[in-house]
Write a protein that holds these residues in place. Structure first.
Motif, PDB file in Angstrom:
ATOM      1  N   LEU A 110     103.761  19.633 128.143  1.00 39.45           N
ATOM      2  CA  LEU A 110     103.546  18.730 127.016  1.00 39.45           C
ATOM      3  C   LEU A 110     104.651  17.688 126.932  1.00 39.45           C
ATOM      4  N   ALA A 111     105.875  18.087 127.226  1.00 40.25           N
ATOM      5  CA  ALA A 111     107.006  17.157 127.149  1.00 40.25           C
ATOM      6  C   ALA A 111     108.021  17.510 128.215  1.00 40.25           C
ATOM      7  N   ARG A 112     108.883  16.552 128.515  1.00 43.08           N
ATOM      8  CA  ARG A 112     109.962  16.830 129.449  1.00 43.08           C
ATOM      9  C   ARG A 112     111.190  16.030 129.072  1.00 43.08           C
ATOM     10  N   VAL A 113     112.357  16.617 129.374  1.00 43.61           N
ATOM     11  CA  VAL A 113     113.616  15.910 129.241  1.00 43.61           C
ATOM     12  C   VAL A 113     113.756  15.020 130.467  1.00 43.61           C
ATOM     13  N   VAL A 114     113.847  13.739 130.248  1.00 44.25           N
ATOM     14  CA  VAL A 114     113.926  12.799 131.366  1.00 44.25           C
ATOM     15  C   VAL A 114     115.320  12.807 131.977  1.00 44.25           C
ATOM     16  N   ASP A 115     116.345  12.933 131.154  1.00 47.25           N
ATOM     17  CA  ASP A 115     117.722  13.040 131.653  1.00 47.25           C
ATOM     18  C   ASP A 115     118.129  14.512 131.540  1.00 47.25           C
ATOM     19  N   PRO A 116     118.125  15.283 132.633  1.00 42.36           N
ATOM     20  CA  PRO A 116     118.431  16.712 132.559  1.00 42.36           C
ATOM     21  C   PRO A 116     119.836  17.012 132.119  1.00 42.36           C
ATOM     22  N   LEU A 117     120.743  16.010 132.125  1.00 43.27           N
ATOM     23  CA  LEU A 117     122.114  16.225 131.676  1.00 43.27           C
ATOM     24  C   LEU A 117     122.246  16.042 130.179  1.00 43.27           C
ATOM     25  N   ALA A 118     121.186  15.515 129.542  1.00 41.99           N
ATOM     26  CA  ALA A 118     121.256  15.311 128.103  1.00 41.99           C
ATOM     27  C   ALA A 118     121.143  16.658 127.404  1.00 41.99           C
ATOM     28  N   PRO A 119     121.823  16.847 126.257  1.00 41.00           N
ATOM     29  CA  PRO A 119     121.721  18.110 125.545  1.00 41.00           C
ATOM     30  C   PRO A 119     120.323  18.310 125.010  1.00 41.00           C
ATOM     31  N   SER A 120     119.854  19.549 125.017  1.00 38.26           N
ATOM     32  CA  SER A 120     118.522  19.878 124.503  1.00 38.26           C
ATOM     33  C   SER A 120     118.633  20.949 123.449  1.00 38.26           C
TER      34      SER A 120
ATOM     35  N   CYS B  61     104.257   7.676 113.292  1.00 33.17           N
ATOM     36  CA  CYS B  61     104.722   8.759 114.172  1.00 33.17           C
ATOM     37  C   CYS B  61     104.143   8.607 115.576  1.00 33.17           C
ATOM     38  N   TRP B  62     102.881   8.192 115.658  1.00 34.98           N
ATOM     39  CA  TRP B  62     102.273   7.980 116.980  1.00 34.98           C
ATOM     40  C   TRP B  62     103.074   6.954 117.775  1.00 34.98           C
ATOM     41  N   SER B  63     103.508   5.904 117.114  1.00 35.63           N
ATOM     42  CA  SER B  63     104.237   4.843 117.810  1.00 35.63           C
ATOM     43  C   SER B  63     105.592   5.321 118.310  1.00 35.63           C
ATOM     44  N   ARG B  64     106.094   6.442 117.775  1.00 39.13           N
ATOM     45  CA  ARG B  64     107.392   6.967 118.188  1.00 39.13           C
ATOM     46  C   ARG B  64     107.274   8.104 119.197  1.00 39.13           C
ATOM     47  N   VAL B  65     106.048   8.393 119.647  1.00 37.97           N
ATOM     48  CA  VAL B  65     105.873   9.325 120.765  1.00 37.97           C
ATOM     49  C   VAL B  65     106.019   8.516 122.054  1.00 37.97           C
ATOM     50  N   ASN B  66     107.014   8.851 122.852  1.00 40.78           N
ATOM     51  CA  ASN B  66     107.295   8.101 124.073  1.00 40.78           C
ATOM     52  C   ASN B  66     106.516   8.712 125.245  1.00 40.78           C
ATOM     53  N   PHE B  67     105.265   8.269 125.383  1.00 43.46           N
ATOM     54  CA  PHE B  67     104.421   8.791 126.451  1.00 43.46           C
ATOM     55  C   PHE B  67     104.973   8.386 127.815  1.00 43.46           C
ATOM     56  N   ILE B  68     104.857   9.306 128.760  1.00 46.87           N
ATOM     57  CA  ILE B  68     105.288   9.026 130.133  1.00 46.87           C
ATOM     58  C   ILE B  68     104.090   8.494 130.911  1.00 46.87           C
TER      59      ILE B  68
ATOM     60  N   ALA C 276     103.351  14.908 129.369  1.00 50.35           N
ATOM     61  CA  ALA C 276     102.687  13.898 128.540  1.00 50.35           C
ATOM     62  C   ALA C 276     103.671  12.907 127.943  1.00 50.35           C
ATOM     63  N   ALA C 277     104.842  13.392 127.520  1.00 52.06           N
ATOM     64  CA  ALA C 277     105.765  12.517 126.795  1.00 52.06           C
ATOM     65  C   ALA C 277     107.201  12.975 126.987  1.00 52.06           C
ATOM     66  N   ARG C 278     108.117  12.097 126.651  1.00 52.71           N
ATOM     67  CA  ARG C 278     109.531  12.451 126.660  1.00 52.71           C
ATOM     68  C   ARG C 278     109.816  13.420 125.518  1.00 52.71           C
ATOM     69  N   TYR C 279     110.744  14.317 125.772  1.00 51.13           N
ATOM     70  CA  TYR C 279     111.108  15.322 124.778  1.00 51.13           C
ATOM     71  C   TYR C 279     112.190  14.747 123.865  1.00 51.13           C
ATOM     72  N   ASP C 280     111.760  13.907 122.943  1.00 51.66           N
ATOM     73  CA  ASP C 280     112.701  13.324 121.987  1.00 51.66           C
ATOM     74  C   ASP C 280     111.985  13.040 120.670  1.00 51.66           C
ATOM     75  N   GLU C 281     112.755  12.848 119.629  1.00 50.63           N
ATOM     76  CA  GLU C 281     112.263  12.485 118.301  1.00 50.63           C
ATOM     77  C   GLU C 281     111.030  13.268 117.887  1.00 50.63           C
ATOM     78  N   VAL C 282     109.920  12.556 117.725  1.00 51.38           N
ATOM     79  CA  VAL C 282     108.690  13.161 117.213  1.00 51.38           C
ATOM     80  C   VAL C 282     108.211  14.284 118.115  1.00 51.38           C
ATOM     81  N   MET C 283     108.307  14.097 119.427  1.00 51.71           N
ATOM     82  CA  MET C 283     107.803  15.101 120.354  1.00 51.71           C
ATOM     83  C   MET C 283     108.576  16.405 120.217  1.00 51.71           C
ATOM     84  N   ARG C 284     109.885  16.311 120.038  1.00 54.82           N
ATOM     85  CA  ARG C 284     110.685  17.519 119.871  1.00 54.82           C
ATOM     86  C   ARG C 284     110.256  18.262 118.609  1.00 54.82           C
ATOM     87  N   ALA C 285     110.029  17.521 117.522  1.00 58.46           N
ATOM     88  CA  ALA C 285     109.613  18.149 116.269  1.00 58.46           C
ATOM     89  C   ALA C 285     108.241  18.811 116.410  1.00 58.46           C
TER      90      ALA C 285
END
Length: 268
Positions: free
Chosen positions: A257-267, A57-64, A102-111
């Motif tokens: 803690l997290a951010r959406v990098v592409d603001p047009l992507a659905p959240s 899971c750590w490896s799937r956290v996309n740190f910025i 800290a990281a992109r708001y996707d996958e593990v970070m979203r959970a």
């Protein structure tokens, strides 16, 4: 009995108490691990310690990490010798000074964010604080106050806690920057931002925040760090920053803690 003898005996007694305390804490921690074994915050696999992630899971956290836009904190494709402002920041400059997450708001970070925010899973706060402190390094040297994004009082009552306040307090314990929980208030209830477009989010939070008159002096001419769980489009961060600056704040930076990098992507 001489004074040296008394001091020596006292020192030995204190050392004995310290050793006993260490033994007691080890025993308690062992008992906790037996009855409540440490599990990964994300996938619930067995891990070495409480409040951590397994290697997968750590490896799937996309740190910025740098290089990032100096204003928005979004990743940039290449590094330069000077701070760079992205095209997005130049086209629509934010009300705040700088943002970092800290990281992109996707996958593990979203959970992880959803577990903290909606399921009262607070055991990861210490880990999240370490990530926030790492991401917020450019801010801390001259920051005066940490300000969590507030919840409306009815939502705070139903949820029982404000996740942004938890994060701000955890960052404060590591940086010694004080937290002010009262200088920024959400004065009306807003609809959930989930699924809204940028313009809808802007309308949703317009006029939602205020600085009470009695707290204006506390933030006047101060450098503030606004703490939130997620930056999606930046609508909330901008609304808060505008109000704080109108109330006299010298500078407002955003730490999430997290951010959406592409603001047009659905959240979600």
């Amino acid at each position: 009995m001489s004074r040296d003898t008394i001091n020596h005996s006292a020192a030995q007694s204190l050392q004995g108490l310290a050793r006993a305390r260490q033994v007691f804490h080890r025993a308690v921690n062992h008992a906790i691990d037996v009855f409540l074994p440490p599990l990964c915050l994300s996938c619930r696999a067995s891990v070495d310690g409480h409040g951590g992630l397994c290697a997968g899971c750590w490896s799937r956290v996309n740190f910025i990490v740098p290089p990032v836009c100096e204003r928005l904190g979004i990743p940039l494709p290449y590094a330069t010798d000077e701070p760079v402002i992205s095209a997005a920041a130049m086209a629509d400059p934010p009300a705040y000074h700088r943002a970092r997450a800290a990281a992109r708001y996707d996958e593990v970070m979203r959970a992880l964010v959803h577990d903290l925010k909606y399921r009262d899973r607070q055991e990861g706060v210490r880990l999240f604080a370490s990530w926030l402190v790492n991401a917020g390094q450019p801010f801390f040297s001259d920051a005066d106050i940490l300000v969590p994004v507030p919840l409306y009082r009815l939502r705070l009552w139903s949820r029982r806690f404000n996740q942004s306040a938890l994060l701000a307090r955890a960052v404060s314990s590591r940086t010694q920057i004080p937290v002010n929980l009262f200088c920024l208030q959400r004065k009306r209830r807003t609809a959930s931002q989930v699924g809204l477009t940028l313009e809808q989010r802007k309308r949703n939070v317009r006029g939602a925040f205020a600085v009470p008159d009695k707290w204006r002096g506390a933030i006047a001419d101060k450098n503030l760090i606004l703490v939130d769980d997620v930056i999606t489009t930046g609508a909330t961060a901008n609304a808060c920053a505008r109000i704080l600056k109108r109330a006299g704040a010298k500078r407002v930076d955003i730490l999430a803690l997290a951010r959406v990098v592409d603001p047009l992507a659905p959240s979600v």
